[in-house]
Motif scaffolding. Structure first.
Motif, PDB file in Angstrom:
ATOM      1  N   ILE A 137      -1.842 -12.063  -3.054  1.00 48.01           N
ATOM      2  CA  ILE A 137      -1.848 -11.147  -1.792  1.00 48.01           C
ATOM      3  C   ILE A 137      -0.769 -10.242  -1.913  1.00 48.01           C
ATOM      4  O   ILE A 137       0.618 -10.859  -2.156  1.00 48.01           O
ATOM      5  CB  ILE A 137      -1.824 -12.021  -0.840  1.00 48.01           C
ATOM      6  N   ARG A 138      -0.750  -9.027  -1.729  1.00 45.83           N
ATOM      7  CA  ARG A 138       0.420  -8.281  -1.773  1.00 45.83           C
ATOM      8  C   ARG A 138       1.281  -8.417  -0.576  1.00 45.83           C
ATOM      9  O   ARG A 138       0.676  -8.312   0.401  1.00 45.83           O
ATOM     10  CB  ARG A 138      -0.194  -6.703  -1.667  1.00 45.83           C
ATOM     11  N   LEU A 139       2.499  -8.615  -0.747  1.00 50.84           N
ATOM     12  CA  LEU A 139       3.559  -8.985   0.334  1.00 50.84           C
ATOM     13  C   LEU A 139       3.492  -7.642   1.387  1.00 50.84           C
ATOM     14  O   LEU A 139       3.923  -6.349   0.732  1.00 50.84           O
ATOM     15  CB  LEU A 139       4.898  -9.272  -0.108  1.00 50.84           C
ATOM     16  N   PRO A 140       3.164  -7.841   2.386  1.00 49.25           N
ATOM     17  CA  PRO A 140       2.851  -6.381   3.373  1.00 49.25           C
ATOM     18  C   PRO A 140       4.223  -6.599   4.139  1.00 49.25           C
ATOM     19  O   PRO A 140       5.194  -7.564   4.116  1.00 49.25           O
ATOM     20  CB  PRO A 140       1.888  -6.736   4.357  1.00 49.25           C
TER      21      PRO A 140
ATOM     22  N   ALA B  18      -3.644 -18.426  -3.146  1.00 44.82           N
ATOM     23  CA  ALA B  18      -3.193 -17.013  -3.595  1.00 44.82           C
ATOM     24  C   ALA B  18      -1.767 -17.041  -3.099  1.00 44.82           C
ATOM     25  O   ALA B  18      -1.455 -17.302  -2.151  1.00 44.82           O
ATOM     26  CB  ALA B  18      -4.173 -16.129  -2.648  1.00 44.82           C
ATOM     27  N   VAL B  19      -0.907 -16.471  -4.023  1.00 43.85           N
ATOM     28  CA  VAL B  19       0.621 -16.489  -3.812  1.00 43.85           C
ATOM     29  C   VAL B  19       0.638 -14.830  -3.294  1.00 43.85           C
ATOM     30  O   VAL B  19       0.321 -13.877  -3.935  1.00 43.85           O
ATOM     31  CB  VAL B  19       1.211 -16.669  -5.222  1.00 43.85           C
ATOM     32  N   VAL B  20       1.752 -14.946  -2.253  1.00 43.78           N
ATOM     33  CA  VAL B  20       2.249 -13.753  -1.711  1.00 43.78           C
ATOM     34  C   VAL B  20       3.196 -13.129  -2.524  1.00 43.78           C
ATOM     35  O   VAL B  20       4.299 -13.834  -2.896  1.00 43.78           O
ATOM     36  CB  VAL B  20       2.638 -13.859  -0.215  1.00 43.78           C
ATOM     37  N   SER B  21       2.967 -11.961  -3.073  1.00 47.51           N
ATOM     38  CA  SER B  21       3.982 -11.426  -4.079  1.00 47.51           C
ATOM     39  C   SER B  21       3.906  -9.897  -3.795  1.00 47.51           C
ATOM     40  O   SER B  21       3.229  -9.039  -3.444  1.00 47.51           O
ATOM     41  CB  SER B  21       3.150 -11.645  -5.522  1.00 47.51           C
ATOM     42  N   ARG B  22       5.312  -9.302  -4.121  1.00 49.63           N
ATOM     43  CA  ARG B  22       5.465  -7.976  -4.080  1.00 49.63           C
ATOM     44  C   ARG B  22       4.543  -7.065  -4.971  1.00 49.63           C
ATOM     45  O   ARG B  22       4.100  -6.018  -4.630  1.00 49.63           O
ATOM     46  CB  ARG B  22       7.106  -7.469  -4.175  1.00 49.63           C
TER      47      ARG B  22
END
Lengths: 344, 150
Positions: B32-35, B137-141
């Motif tokens: 998941i794109r880090l928002p 799902a890993v949150v990542s930039r």
């Protein structure tokens, strides 16, 4: 009533009628043309009495290239035989029956006006277009309409589901130089008003979007931030990244400021009234439109928008368009050139 | 391709839960794109691989980080990026479908609280045969390792 009084009233009425903003435009007969923008520039001249109106459309991505899904255009108009004011050019895809984009031209002297615009091209092989130049000449509104076409072979640039990153159409240069054109807007930030004129001496990177956008806008902002991080501290001090929210209904100035700070502390988050934002978008040829499914909660509306960013040089002139997904090195090279006072 | 396979392998090491027995679709490279903390939304991506002999459809995704979760795609039409909800995503027998930036994604709307970098979000993906695949799902930039394969 005395005769002299009547004369004054008559003169007043005539004067008011002549200057009344809502005076119906003098619509000039349309000049049709088979000029194909896909092949080269299109120049049309309307020798209307007593003025001459010229409109020139030139592709800025290389005339010989096959058409992508968007065509960057330099729009220039010339008014001879009178003083032209506030020229606006609207593009209508006659096959689509809809006004696609409207751009306000800025004066560059000698009766010449310029702007840049991005023309979205439909998936159709050939499209007929009407460029309508509305200009006030000595108090009379004139509407001159010019026809042109865009043709392409095959459907190479046709829209489809983009399953990968980098959905730019043509796959050509990612930083497209544009003929330097003075641009400005009047927007607002958390810290106060923002104009491009107030940023002269700095290179401004302008991106339009909205914070409800989960993917494309963060990608654009992160890409610009990544490009800036590779500049030296001195270079960075000469660059102002600006994010303009086209969604003022949901994006408060505080919210936009918080949102962009995540990507780079130098980022300026701007927005304004619907009118101010539209005017700013028009200057850059940016298209956006709220999309709401039937019965959908308006607070969850998505906004369709063009995805390019723009570079404004130290003299406040729009000089380049940056494709979504452009490599940081390309963006930095362009920024460095502009910081050094060079042209792209 | 090799990179994608390696990426899928490396990533599959971290998320432990095994797919439900009935599932014929495996889910890899979920992130998941880090928002920004101020963001109300986020986008998630993964690759679906249908190892079975029947076509499958992904019908929905659910989680506990957002009030609403939808399947979305992007259409680039006339230079204009349009994001649209889709009712289902086809995964043909033996085929893979990559979700990725600028294309198919899971859209998280009205985040319950801001997502944190490296946070693990449990996604439950429901398919038309009734199977549910759970994936971490890993949150990542940025996209872990590499962008989804074409």
């Amino acid at each position: 009533m005395k005769e002299w009084a009547l004369k004054i009233v008559l003169v007043l009425v005539v004067f008011m009628a002549a200057t009344y903003v809502g005076t119906p435009a003098k619509v000039l007969p349309m000049t049709t043309s088979d000029c194909d923008l896909g092949v080269g520039s299109c120049v049309q001249s309307y020798p209307g009495e007593p003025h001459i109106l010229d409109l020139r459309l030139a592709r800025t991505d290389g005339a010989a290239l096959p058409l992508a899904t968007e065509i960057p255009l330099a729009v220039s108009a010339r008014v001879v035989g009178g003083n032209g004011h506030n020229p606006v050019v609207s593009f209508t895809g006659s096959d689509m029956g809809m006004k696609v984009t409207t751009v306000k031209l800025l004066p560059v002297g000698g009766g010449n006006f310029t702007a840049t615009v991005t023309l979205p091209v439909c998936v159709a092989d050939q499209m007929r277009w009407v460029a309508s130049l509305d200009v006030d000449v000595d108090g009379d509104l004139h509407a001159a309409r010019f026809g042109f076409v865009t043709k392409r072979s095959g459907l190479a640039g046709a829209a489809g589901i983009a399953g990968t990153s980098g959905p730019s159409g043509s796959g050509t240069s990612t930083v497209t130089p544009l003929p330097p054109t003075p641009v400005d807007f009047a927007l607002h930030t958390k810290a106060g008003p923002l104009t491009l004129a107030s940023q002269k001496g700095k290179v401004v990177v302008v991106t339009f979007g909205y914070t409800f956008c989960p993917d494309v806008c963060p990608t654009s902002l992160a890409a610009t931030a990544a490009a800036l991080k590779q500049l030296t501290a001195e270079e960075r001090s000469g660059v102002v990244p600006v994010f303009v929210s086209v969604d003022p209904a949901r994006d408060s100035l505080d919210h936009v400021a918080d949102y962009v700070a995540f990507f780079d502390s130098a980022y300026v988050g701007a927005s304004g009234s619907d009118v101010e934002v539209k005017a700013a978008a028009d200057v850059f040829g940016v298209f956006y439109e709220r999309h709401l499914e039937p019965g959908q909660d308006p607070s969850k509306a998505l906004i369709d928008h063009t995805t390019r960013s723009y570079l404004v040089d130290k003299d406040g002139r729009l000089t380049a368009a940056v494709a979504h997904g452009a490599p940081a090195a390309d963006v930095d090279a362009a920024i460095r050139t502009l910081l050094a006072g060079g042209s792209l | 391709m090799i990179v994608a396979v390696v990426a899928a392998f490396v990533l599959s090491q971290a998320p432990a839960p095994a797919p439900a027995p009935a599932a014929t679709v495996s889910v890899t490279s979920a992130w998941i794109r880090l928002p920004p903390p101020a963001s109300m939304t986020a986008a998630g991506f993964f690759t679906l691989s249908n190892t079975g002999s029947a076509d499958r459809k992904l019908l929905s995704a659910s989680d506990d980080v957002a009030k609403t979760t939808e399947l979305h795609t992007h259409l680039m039409e006339g230079g204009v990026m349009k994001m649209r909800a889709v009712a289902a995503v086809d995964v043909k027998a033996g085929a893979s479908v990559a979700f990725g930036p600028g294309g198919l994604h899971v859209m998280f709307i009205d985040l319950v609280k801001p997502l944190a970098d490296k946070q693990v979000v449990k996604l439950h993906l429901r398919f038309d045969d009734g199977s549910v695949v759970d994936v971490d799902a890993v949150v990542s930039r940025e996209a872990p390792t590499t962008a989804p394969k074409k």
